[in-house]
Design an enzyme around this catalytic site. Structure first.
Site, PDB file in Angstrom:
ATOM      1  N   ASP A   8       0.851  -1.198   0.000  1.00  0.00           N
ATOM      2  CA  ASP A   8       0.000   0.000   0.000  1.00  0.00           C
ATOM      3  C   ASP A   8       0.882   1.241   0.000  1.00  0.00           C
ATOM      4  O   ASP A   8       2.111   1.151  -0.169  1.00  0.00           O
ATOM      5  CB  ASP A   8      -1.016  -0.044   1.177  1.00  0.00           C
ATOM      6  CG  ASP A   8      -0.374   0.202   2.535  1.00  0.00           C
ATOM      7  OD1 ASP A   8       0.860   0.396   2.611  1.00  0.00           O
ATOM      8  OD2 ASP A   8      -1.115   0.191   3.542  1.00  0.00           O
ATOM      9  N   CYS A  65       2.719  -3.613   4.094  1.00  0.00           N
ATOM     10  CA  CYS A  65       1.944  -2.403   4.415  1.00  0.00           C
ATOM     11  C   CYS A  65       2.647  -1.740   5.591  1.00  0.00           C
ATOM     12  O   CYS A  65       3.847  -1.957   5.787  1.00  0.00           O
ATOM     13  CB  CYS A  65       0.463  -2.729   4.663  1.00  0.00           C
ATOM     14  SG  CYS A  65       0.114  -3.784   6.078  1.00  0.00           S
ATOM     15  N   THR A  67       2.291  -2.154   8.911  1.00  0.00           N
ATOM     16  CA  THR A  67       2.675  -3.161   9.905  1.00  0.00           C
ATOM     17  C   THR A  67       2.859  -4.554   9.313  1.00  0.00           C
ATOM     18  O   THR A  67       3.398  -5.437   9.976  1.00  0.00           O
ATOM     19  CB  THR A  67       1.576  -3.284  10.981  1.00  0.00           C
ATOM     20  OG1 THR A  67       0.358  -3.640  10.300  1.00  0.00           O
ATOM     21  CG2 THR A  67       1.405  -1.999  11.752  1.00  0.00           C
ATOM     22  N   HIS A  98       7.997 -25.383   8.422  1.00  0.00           N
ATOM     23  CA  HIS A  98       6.936 -26.107   9.139  1.00  0.00           C
ATOM     24  C   HIS A  98       5.539 -25.805   8.616  1.00  0.00           C
ATOM     25  O   HIS A  98       4.663 -26.658   8.677  1.00  0.00           O
ATOM     26  CB  HIS A  98       6.985 -25.758  10.632  1.00  0.00           C
ATOM     27  CG  HIS A  98       8.186 -26.333  11.331  1.00  0.00           C
ATOM     28  ND1 HIS A  98       8.346 -26.300  12.693  1.00  0.00           N
ATOM     29  CD2 HIS A  98       9.291 -26.956  10.835  1.00  0.00           C
ATOM     30  CE1 HIS A  98       9.503 -26.877  13.020  1.00  0.00           C
ATOM     31  NE2 HIS A  98      10.101 -27.273  11.909  1.00  0.00           N
ATOM     32  N   HIS A 133       4.716 -32.171   9.439  1.00  0.00           N
ATOM     33  CA  HIS A 133       4.282 -30.794   9.172  1.00  0.00           C
ATOM     34  C   HIS A 133       3.247 -30.755   8.055  1.00  0.00           C
ATOM     35  O   HIS A 133       2.357 -29.908   8.054  1.00  0.00           O
ATOM     36  CB  HIS A 133       5.490 -29.921   8.827  1.00  0.00           C
ATOM     37  CG  HIS A 133       6.504 -29.907   9.924  1.00  0.00           C
ATOM     38  ND1 HIS A 133       6.226 -29.420  11.180  1.00  0.00           N
ATOM     39  CD2 HIS A 133       7.783 -30.363   9.972  1.00  0.00           C
ATOM     40  CE1 HIS A 133       7.287 -29.557  11.950  1.00  0.00           C
ATOM     41  NE2 HIS A 133       8.249 -30.129  11.242  1.00  0.00           N
TER      42      HIS A 133
HETATM   43  C1  RB5 Z   1      -2.140   2.482   6.636  1.00  0.00           C
HETATM   44  O1  RB5 Z   1      -2.100   3.667   7.352  1.00  0.00           O
HETATM   45  C2  RB5 Z   1      -1.966   1.285   7.566  1.00  0.00           C
HETATM   46  O2  RB5 Z   1      -3.111   1.109   8.326  1.00  0.00           O
HETATM   47  C3  RB5 Z   1      -1.627   0.044   6.778  1.00  0.00           C
HETATM   48  O3  RB5 Z   1      -0.488   0.270   6.021  1.00  0.00           O
HETATM   49  C4  RB5 Z   1      -1.352  -1.220   7.581  1.00  0.00           C
HETATM   50  O4  RB5 Z   1      -0.409  -0.983   8.583  1.00  0.00           O
HETATM   51  C5  RB5 Z   1      -2.533  -1.938   8.054  1.00  0.00           C
HETATM   52  O5  RB5 Z   1      -2.444  -3.029   8.665  1.00  0.00           O
END
Ligand code: RB5
Length: 148
Positions: A8, A65, A67, A98, A133
């Protein structure tokens, strides 16, 4: 080997660096992500990469993204996908050995590029061990198959 990559707006620069890293290692990379830093919706790109993996357009996927959480959740909704979000290399390696993961996710706001490269290398160089596994992975896929 062909790798599909998706991201993203929060991971445009990280995606570019990862693509170059993979290409330098000799992988073919298909870009399913956004190249704009304008705010967008990560599920779109998680799904695109997941569908490409399931359709065998690519062998494996990498999704990024902020996180790594949202985009991996989206990818995991596609039947046949086992996506793992990692911020260290040990889990990345074990997730292949695994759990036979077929998509790797991480957060551009969580890991720096050098750590990301280590995570990616461990993940790509590991091989599924099968045996007990395989039975457990089959059990995961059975859960998916029982869903309506
Ligand atoms: C975008 O601001 C953020 O929410 C997205 O990149 C991600 O971290 C969502 O899980």
């Amino acid at each position: 080997m062909k790798i599909g990559i998706g991201n993203d707006h929060s991971a445009v620069e990280m995606k570019r660096e990862v693509m170059k890293f993979l290409q330098d290692l000799g992988y073919e990379v298909v870009n399913y992500g956004t190249d704009s830093t304008e705010s967008c919706n990560y599920p779109v790109y998680g799904e695109k990469v997941a569908r490409a993996v399931v359709a065998k357009e690519v062998d494996l996927g990498i999704v990024i993204c902020g996180t790594g959480v949202g985009i991996s959740l989206a990818a995991n909704k596609v039947k046949g996908i086992r996506a793992v979000v990692c911020s260290e290399p040990y889990s990345a390696r074990l997730s292949r050995q695994h759990n036979n993961t077929n998509i790797l996710a991480f957060g551009a706001r969580v890991v720096g590029i050098e750590l990301a490269k280590m995570i990616i290398e461990e993940w790509l160089n590991a091989e599924f061990e099968g045996g007990r596994h395989q039975e457990r992975v089959n059990m995961i896929m059975d859960i998916e198959n029982r869903e309506k």
